[in-house]
Design an enzyme around this catalytic site. Sequence first.
Site, PDB file in Angstrom:
ATOM      1  CG  ASP A 221      32.366  39.114  -0.422  1.00 42.10           C
ATOM      2  OD1 ASP A 221      32.183  39.810   0.607  1.00 42.10           O
ATOM      3  OD2 ASP A 221      31.930  37.958  -0.532  1.00 42.10           O
TER       4      ASP A 221
ATOM      5  CB  CYS B  18      33.784  37.387   2.544  1.00 47.12           C
ATOM      6  SG  CYS B  18      34.241  35.911   3.477  1.00 47.12           S
TER       7      CYS B  18
ATOM      8  CB  THR C 176      31.426  33.544   7.086  1.00 47.57           C
ATOM      9  OG1 THR C 176      32.099  33.064   5.907  1.00 47.57           O
ATOM     10  CG2 THR C 176      29.918  33.349   6.945  1.00 47.57           C
TER      11      THR C 176
ATOM     12  CG  HIS D 261      51.259  30.170  19.717  1.00 44.22           C
ATOM     13  ND1 HIS D 261      50.822  29.132  20.512  1.00 44.22           N
ATOM     14  CD2 HIS D 261      51.915  31.022  20.545  1.00 44.22           C
ATOM     15  CE1 HIS D 261      51.205  29.338  21.774  1.00 44.22           C
ATOM     16  NE2 HIS D 261      51.855  30.487  21.824  1.00 44.22           N
TER      17      HIS D 261
ATOM     18  CG  HIS E 108      55.330  29.232  18.668  1.00 40.77           C
ATOM     19  ND1 HIS E 108      54.379  28.314  19.045  1.00 40.77           N
ATOM     20  CD2 HIS E 108      55.755  29.847  19.797  1.00 40.77           C
ATOM     21  CE1 HIS E 108      54.226  28.370  20.361  1.00 40.77           C
ATOM     22  NE2 HIS E 108      55.052  29.296  20.846  1.00 40.77           N
TER      23      HIS E 108
HETATM   24  C1  RB5 Z   1      28.469  36.020  -0.118  1.00 40.51           C
HETATM   25  O1  RB5 Z   1      27.082  35.850  -0.054  1.00 40.51           O
HETATM   26  C2  RB5 Z   1      29.156  35.076   0.877  1.00 40.51           C
HETATM   27  O2  RB5 Z   1      29.010  33.775   0.459  1.00 40.51           O
HETATM   28  C3  RB5 Z   1      30.601  35.442   1.027  1.00 40.51           C
HETATM   29  O3  RB5 Z   1      30.706  36.778   1.415  1.00 40.51           O
HETATM   30  C4  RB5 Z   1      31.391  34.680   2.081  1.00 40.51           C
HETATM   31  O4  RB5 Z   1      30.745  34.718   3.311  1.00 40.51           O
HETATM   32  C5  RB5 Z   1      31.856  33.345   1.722  1.00 40.51           C
HETATM   33  O5  RB5 Z   1      32.528  32.670   2.508  1.00 40.51           O
END
Ligand code: RB5
Length: 143
Positions: A10, A67, A69, A100, A135
């Site tokens: 994203d 993304c 996180t 695994h 596994h």
């Molecule tokens: C975008 O601001 C953020 O929410 C997205 O990139 C992601 O980290 C969501 O899990």
Amino acid sequence: MTEKIIIGCDHAGLNLKNKLINFLENNNTEVDDAGTYTKDSCDYPLIAHEVAQKVASGEYKKGILICGTGIGMSIAANKIKGIRAAVVSDTCSAKMSRLHNDANILCLGERIVGEELAKDIAEIWLKTEFLGERHARRVNMIE
Ligand code: RB5
């Protein structure tokens, strides 16, 4: 390095995605880019589902989703049957998610891991083979 993969992100993962594409292509891994292609805000589930469906169908063996996180991408990708998406921010987990768990999608957070660590994680994740045996039994139980 390995077979052709698909990658998606994203807006919050765009910089890292572009850097990883360069790195992978320079290391003999073909990469198809599912977008997004600009910094305009977009909805990560759309990209996650597109990439996950292409991996689940067998069109690609592995995918990478990025993304902010890595968490949203992994939650969305794991809704698709046959997908084992792992959020990874260290090299040991990168290796173990393949050995695994036979993870078929690697999720990274641009706001969490630096560029060099992300490259190491991707390289290890792509080259590590699933161990199978006990596994495999456990992975099959997930489905
Ligand atoms: C975008 O601001 C953020 O929410 C997205 O990139 C992601 O980290 C969501 O899990």
